[in-house]
Design a protein around this motif. Structure first.
Motif, PDB file in Angstrom:
ATOM      1  N   ASN A   1      78.038  16.471   2.009  1.00 36.01           N
ATOM      2  CA  ASN A   1      77.306  15.645   1.178  1.00 36.01           C
ATOM      3  C   ASN A   1      76.548  16.454  -0.106  1.00 36.01           C
ATOM      4  O   ASN A   1      75.356  16.917   0.217  1.00 36.01           O
ATOM      5  CB  ASN A   1      76.385  14.608   1.725  1.00 36.01           C
ATOM      6  N   TYR A  60      79.732   7.324   3.735  1.00 37.52           N
ATOM      7  CA  TYR A  60      79.074   8.216   2.806  1.00 37.52           C
ATOM      8  C   TYR A  60      77.526   8.194   3.235  1.00 37.52           C
ATOM      9  O   TYR A  60      76.812   9.482   2.905  1.00 37.52           O
ATOM     10  CB  TYR A  60      79.096   7.778   1.397  1.00 37.52           C
ATOM     11  N   TRP A  86      73.200   8.736   0.006  1.00 32.81           N
ATOM     12  CA  TRP A  86      74.239   8.569  -1.131  1.00 32.81           C
ATOM     13  C   TRP A  86      74.507   7.208  -1.638  1.00 32.81           C
ATOM     14  O   TRP A  86      74.388   7.135  -2.838  1.00 32.81           O
ATOM     15  CB  TRP A  86      75.771   9.197  -0.310  1.00 32.81           C
ATOM     16  N   LEU A 130      76.971  12.322  -8.597  1.00 28.37           N
ATOM     17  CA  LEU A 130      77.193  12.553  -6.980  1.00 28.37           C
ATOM     18  C   LEU A 130      78.308  13.263  -6.720  1.00 28.37           C
ATOM     19  O   LEU A 130      78.696  13.485  -5.333  1.00 28.37           O
ATOM     20  CB  LEU A 130      77.742  11.019  -6.469  1.00 28.37           C
TER      21      LEU A 130
END
Ligand code: ZN
Ligand code: ZN
Length: 616
Positions: A327, A380, A384, A406
């Protein structure tokens, strides 16, 4: 102490060889007295070629404080380091204790002897160059330990063929055969041609690996499950499933390709055994595996014994965790913080799920044939998603802008928006109908069709679809009869009709020609007509479908096989003038394929009966 003249061992000298040299130095008094002096009782000496037997005597032979100890004898002058990998854990522990000064048990000696049996060469081997060197350096030759190793065909140091001495290994049992008493050649014999030389490099490789074991075998912790490690590595080679279930045929295939089938055959012959390394893998505890089998397998899997021993291969096909977080906005991005939360096996593929506790992201990867596939984000995670809502809501960003921040694709954002429920309903506006309500669709569309007919003479569906949208589908549904009257399909176009008539004319005249002057014996087929009409072979077969008039005519005049048989046989019957017709008559008059008589048996019989009825 044994008379004070126990010889100092030479480098890589075989334990047995040291004892032999003692025998020579002590005056060669004979086997029995010497053995008794050395061991206190009778001993089989062959074992000393391989195994550190009766180490408890070492202190009696050699004064304390010298560099020669039980351990140096075992490590540097026997094959125990090479053998230790196939010994049981208990045996290795016992050995460690014996090396540290404990007295060896009878059982222990017996097991050690048994372990070495299978290693015996037929004759003691030597390297002519080594003999020459040893004589120069030490004044005498001696038996080298490495030369007696299984599968050892070349001297690793001199890269020359080892030679068999006259000493049978089993004859060393009760005799001291000192190397200095043997006639050992000092010249390597190049005349030996026996198939080994073309595999010299492979033999040298096996030899090097064996020597590596001699030097390091005792430092390695062999306390792991060999078979398990083999299976895990075979998994990487796709010769076992991701769960470690082996496919022996595939293993054999890869293994034989790696070593070469011929080499393996020659090696097995040199080892004097019929075994097949791969087949012996089937045995769960690899009891029949010898060090050389392990060497073959380890080199095949990892390139060398050292690499194999040093490599770590985890039970998890994805290796040992933790795994990196994927991430980009997580503070742990790229660092190994993910845990393997789930592992599934589907159709020979391992699917691993990895979870970052910090950000909640879960991604999955598949692994098959030793390769890891692309990763796919399954979830996610809260960090996020919160950021996504902030960017799209508070910051009023577009999907593209949010995707940039992102660090993902816009489509991923759209998909997540949908999952979260951030969708705006779109309203679809219908196109207003082209006709006014008082005219109505039917009148409007018919008018359009008529307009095109007037303009072009005739109109096809494709033209309608393009220039009067809606007309074709509406009229098909509501007044097909009317539409069909005013519209032509492609095959009905004026141009096609003209072609159809032209061909029909040719075909008709050809048929007339056949009827009047053609070969009456011949069956009238499309091909026959086409030939007479001077048309291409296929014009009347595939082409006729597009020419409806020609097709109707052709279909009405061509003969089926039955039609033809009936016509021909009736002709034969007529010719016979009242004599009843038989199968023999037909066979004589017509050259039919034998199968026809079988296939049309009933038909022919009925036809003949019918004709013969008329005769009577
Ligand atoms: Zn040599
Ligand atoms: Zn994370």
């Amino acid at each position: 102490m044994v008379g004070g003249f126990f010889p100092t061992p030479y480098p890589d000298e075989c334990y047995y060889s040291i004892l032999c040299r003692y025998f020579v130095r002590s005056g060669s008094a004979g086997y029995k007295p010497t053995v008794k002096k050395l061991f206190g009782n009778m001993q089989c000496l062959s074992t000393a070629i391989f195994f550190p037997m009766r180490l408890d005597c070492v202190e009696r032979w050699i004064p304390k404080g010298t560099a020669i100890t039980r351990k140096t004898i075992a490590m540097n002058h026997t094959m125990y380091p090479y053998l230790s990998m196939i010994c049981s854990e208990k045996f290795r522990k016992d050995m460690a204790q014996v090396l540290n000064g404990r007295n060896s048990q009878k059982n222990f000696e017996r097991t050690g002897t048994r372990r070495s049996y299978r290693l015996w060469p037929e004759y003691l081997r030597y390297c002519p160059r080594c003999v020459c060197e040893d004589k120069n350096l030490y004044g005498e030759p001696y038996w080298h330990r490495a030369h007696q190793l299984p599968g050892m065909v070349y001297c690793i140091k001199h890269r020359v063929r080892l030679m068999d001495s006259d000493v049978l290994a089993r004859a060393t049992n009760m005799t001291f055969y000192a190397a200095s008493d043997q006639r050992l050649s000092e010249h390597d014999d190049n005349s030996i041609r026996d198939g080994y030389d073309q595999y010299k490099e492979l033999f040298l490789r096996i030899g090097q690996e064996s020597e590596w074991l001699l030097h390091h075998g005792m430092d390695i912790d062999w306390q792991f499950n060999f078979r398990e490690k083999y299976m895990r590595l075979l998994r990487e080679k796709d010769a076992a499933t991701v769960q470690g279930v082996p496919d022996y045929d595939l293993i054999s295939y890869h293994f034989n390709r790696y070593w070469g089938e011929e080499f393996l055959e020659i090696l097995y012959t040199a080892l004097n055994e019929a075994g097949d390394c791969v087949q012996e893998l089937r045995e769960a505890r690899l009891r029949t595996f010898r060090p050389i089998h392990h060497i073959l397998m380890m080199c095949f899997l990892k390139g060398s014994v050292k690499e194999f021993v040093e490599c770590k291969v985890s039970e998890n096909p994805f290796g040992d965790g933790p795994w990196p977080c994927q991430n980009p906005i997580c503070m742990h991005y790229g660092t190994n913080t993910c845990q393997n939360s789930d592992l599934r096996y589907v159709n020979g593929v391992a699917i691993g799920f990895f979870h970052c506790e910090q950000c909640g992201m879960i991604y999955k990867q598949i692994r098959r044939k030793g390769k890891t596939g692309q990763l796919l984000i399954v979830e996610y995670g809260h960090i996020w998603k919160t950021e996504l809502l902030r960017l799209l809501g508070t910051e009023k960003m577009t999907v593209k802008e949010a995707a940039k921040i992102l660090k993902c694709s816009p489509s991923a954002i759209r998909w997540q928006k949908k999952k979260i429920g951030l969708t705006k309903k779109r309203t679809y506006v219908r196109r207003p109908p082209p006709y006014s309500p008082d005219v109505g669709p039917e009148n409007y569309y018919k008018e359009q069709v008529l307009k095109f007919c007037k303009e072009y003479g005739e109109v096809m569906p494709t033209v309608l679809r393009r220039h009067a949208p809606g007309a074709y589908s509406y009229l098909c549904k509501h007044d097909y009869v009317w539409l069909r009257e005013h519209m032509v399909y492609k095959k009905d176009l004026a141009e096609y009709r003209k072609q159809d008539y032209e061909i029909l004319k040719k075909v008709q005249s050809a048929y007339e020609q056949i009827r009047k002057g053609g070969d009456t014996d011949k069956r009238i087929t499309r091909g026959y007509i086409a030939k007479i009409a001077g048309l291409g072979k296929n014009t009347l077969v595939a082409g006729a479908l597009k020419k409806p008039r020609t097709k109707i005519f052709i279909d009405s005049v061509i003969e089926s096989k039955e039609d033809w048989l009936r016509r021909r046989i009736t002709m034969i019957w007529e010719k016979q003038n009242g004599v009843p017709i038989s199968l023999a008559d037909i066979k004589r008059e017509m050259s039919l394929h034998p199968n026809t008589f079988v296939e049309y048996k009933d038909f022919l019989k009925e036809l003949m009966d019918e004709l013969n009825d008329k005769t009577e």
